[in-house]
Design a protein around this motif. Structure first.
Motif, mmCIF file in Angstrom:
data_model
loop_
_atom_site.group_PDB
_atom_site.id
_atom_site.type_symbol
_atom_site.label_atom_id
_atom_site.label_comp_id
_atom_site.label_asym_id
_atom_site.label_seq_id
_atom_site.Cartn_x
_atom_site.Cartn_y
_atom_site.Cartn_z
ATOM 1 N N PRO A 29 22.853 -25.272 8.547
ATOM 2 C CA PRO A 29 22.685 -25.167 9.994
ATOM 3 C C PRO A 29 21.227 -25.058 10.440
ATOM 4 N N VAL A 30 20.400 -24.381 9.637
ATOM 5 C CA VAL A 30 18.982 -24.240 9.989
ATOM 6 C C VAL A 30 18.304 -25.612 10.036
ATOM 7 N N LEU A 31 18.699 -26.493 9.136
ATOM 8 C CA LEU A 31 18.057 -27.809 9.024
ATOM 9 C C LEU A 31 18.851 -28.898 9.738
ATOM 10 N N ALA A 32 19.787 -28.506 10.594
ATOM 11 C CA ALA A 32 20.684 -29.484 11.225
ATOM 12 C C ALA A 32 19.936 -30.541 12.033
ATOM 13 N N LYS A 33 18.925 -30.121 12.787
ATOM 14 C CA LYS A 33 18.211 -31.059 13.649
ATOM 15 C C LYS A 33 17.500 -32.140 12.834
ATOM 16 N N GLN A 34 17.105 -31.794 11.601
ATOM 17 C CA GLN A 34 16.426 -32.763 10.743
ATOM 18 C C GLN A 34 17.419 -33.540 9.871
ATOM 19 N N ASP A 42 25.131 -36.316 15.667
ATOM 20 C CA ASP A 42 24.331 -35.539 16.612
ATOM 21 C C ASP A 42 24.228 -34.095 16.114
ATOM 22 N N PRO A 43 23.025 -33.492 16.132
ATOM 23 C CA PRO A 43 22.872 -32.107 15.656
ATOM 24 C C PRO A 43 23.745 -31.098 16.388
ATOM 25 N N ALA A 44 24.179 -31.413 17.606
ATOM 26 C CA ALA A 44 25.019 -30.482 18.360
ATOM 27 C C ALA A 44 26.341 -30.195 17.653
ATOM 28 N N TRP A 45 26.716 -31.074 16.715
ATOM 29 C CA TRP A 45 27.974 -30.902 15.995
ATOM 30 C C TRP A 45 27.802 -30.113 14.698
ATOM 31 N N THR A 232 24.278 -19.528 12.768
ATOM 32 C CA THR A 232 24.563 -20.960 12.797
ATOM 33 C C THR A 232 23.862 -21.672 13.944
ATOM 34 N N PHE A 233 23.747 -21.028 15.099
ATOM 35 C CA PHE A 233 23.332 -21.758 16.301
ATOM 36 C C PHE A 233 21.973 -21.371 16.861
ATOM 37 N N ILE A 234 21.421 -20.226 16.455
ATOM 38 C CA ILE A 234 20.227 -19.747 17.148
ATOM 39 C C ILE A 234 19.039 -20.679 16.966
ATOM 40 N N VAL A 235 18.876 -21.268 15.784
ATOM 41 C CA VAL A 235 17.726 -22.156 15.542
ATOM 42 C C VAL A 235 17.827 -23.405 16.414
ATOM 43 N N LEU A 236 19.019 -23.987 16.501
ATOM 44 C CA LEU A 236 19.203 -25.177 17.342
ATOM 45 C C LEU A 236 19.019 -24.818 18.809
ATOM 46 N N TYR A 237 19.550 -23.685 19.238
ATOM 47 C CA TYR A 237 19.400 -23.228 20.618
ATOM 48 C C TYR A 237 17.929 -23.064 20.987
ATOM 49 N N LEU A 238 17.182 -22.405 20.123
ATOM 50 C CA LEU A 238 15.771 -22.161 20.422
ATOM 51 C C LEU A 238 14.959 -23.454 20.437
#
Length: 399
Positions: A29-34, A42-45, A232-238
């Motif tokens: 989850p931390v590396l989801a955006k990459q 899509d990283p949102a998933w 799970t979500f805080i890194v993507l949220y920030l």
């Protein structure tokens, strides 16, 4: 002195094992955006990946009581490390289907980790020290999260996300080798007469027959959901809403996890000496609720120092409760049934974790991250009520 030596070494090793498995759980989850765009998603998933992990953990927790009782629990812990290593290596391939299989293996590794360690520590640790020792062991969970937040993003920038995941596989293998030095000493913990089965009704009935354990079960589910809403979500949220870089967002998660790890030791010590474990769980539920509401109020104008401060509070409340909780569950379990009761609790916890990220993802998709975190704060009131009711039953049974 000998009594102390009996549990200090296993506590350190089991904490390290928990940290490695947790690192494998928290890193994707931390590396989801990459990572996810390279897989065509899509990283949102990202909520789908932990859902796969925790469905597998839910199923594996159903057999964990029998496995732990039947085999050497330290050997079982070593096998769990190997499964986590294999799962991480499969995720690092970058293939969507193979990565899903890797997530399943990590989930299978996660399910029995706590019952195995509880089986060992409940036999070696004096009753009065159990809240502290169980809390120290459970610092492995936020330690794994801190590793995911601090180590993963820099390695991703240096070598790519796949190499960052492979580092986890190598770390799990290294600790598995270290564990080999300890396994023989725990052969007498095994009961060859115990059968291994996909056991759900028996352990759940054991828990539900006890009024205090029923309330304990109800109290932990919101805490589990909010803990994984953080991890799970805080890194993507920030990154997405607040505009922080992956390094900074990962550092906020790492600080939160470090706070949870430190808090587990502190809260375990307090619950061993100054307040009852249920009072501590009640206070942590209130803290987690407040932190969730504060996280929901983040904007791009918030000073970074304030975001870090909220992360510290969030980590303490949402990730600092586990050791005190597990020690209290072990204390309240019927004699000889610690691993089965812990396995049943694990089943319910992982079920909550399966549902939680999916619900959180839906709230984000329909509304926003802010609304989703505010809902988490409201949900925590259930834990407050449940631990109050559990405390009433404990007082009634002791009077």
């Amino acid at each position: 002195m000998n009594e102390r030596a009996a549990y200090i070494g296993p506590t350190i090793l089991l904490t390290l094992i928990q940290a490695m498995v947790s690192w494998a759980v928290f890193a994707p989850p931390v590396l989801a955006k990459q990572a996810l765009p390279t897989m065509g998603i899509d990283p949102a998933w990202i909520g789908l990946q932990p859902t796969i992990v925790f469905v597998a953990a839910t199923i594996s927790s159903m057999v964990s009581g029998g496995v732990v009782a039947r085999f050497n629990p330290m050997r079982a812990s070593q096998i769990l490390l190997l499964l986590a290593a294999a799962g991480s290596a499969l995720i690092a391939t970058g293939d969507l289907v193979i990565g899903a299989l890797g997530s399943i293996l990590i989930g299978i590794a996660l399910g029995p980790t706590t019952p195995a360690s509880s089986h060992i520590l409940s036999r070696l640790t004096p009753r009065g020290m159990q809240p502290l020792i169980f809390s120290i062991k459970q610092t492995g969970v936020p330690l794994g999260g801190a590793l995911a937040g601090f180590v993963g993003p820099p390695l991703t920038l240096l070598w790519g996300w796949q190499s960052a995941i492979l580092v986890i596989a190598l770390a799990c293998l290294a600790v598995a080798l270290i564990t080999e030095l300890w396994t023989r000493g725990y052969a007498d913990f095994a009961d060859a007469s115990r059968k291994i089965s996909l056991e759900l009704i028996g352990p759940l009935r054991l828990v539900l027959q006890s009024p205090v354990l029923r309330w304990m079960l109800m109290g932990c589910v919101p805490l589990v959901v909010i803990q994984y809403a953080l991890t799970t979500f805080i890194v993507l949220y920030l990154q997405e809403d607040i505009g922080l870089s992956v390094i900074t967002a990962g550092a906020v998660l790492a600080v939160a996890q470090a706070s949870g790890g430190t808090g587990r030791i502190l809260f375990g010590a307090i619950a061993s000496r100054f307040v009852t474990p249920l009072t501590m769980l009640l206070l942590l539920s209130l803290l987690a609720a407040a932190a969730a509401f504060l996280t929901a109020s983040f904007t791009q104008s918030w000073p970074l120092a304030m975001i870090y401060a909220v992360g510290v509070l969030f980590g303490a409340g949402a990730a600092g409760w586990n050791g005190v909780y597990l020690a209290e569950v072990a204390r309240l379990a019927p004699a000889g049934e610690v691993s089965r009761v812990t396995g049943a609790v694990g089943f319910v916890i992982f079920t909550g974790v399966v549902i939680g990220p999916a619900v959180f993802t839906g709230l984000v998709a329909v509304f926003s991250f802010q609304i989703a975190y505010a809902c988490m704060g409201v949900m925590m009131l259930t834990s407050v009520l449940a631990f109050l009711r559990a405390a009433v039953h404990v007082r009634a049974s002791s009077s």
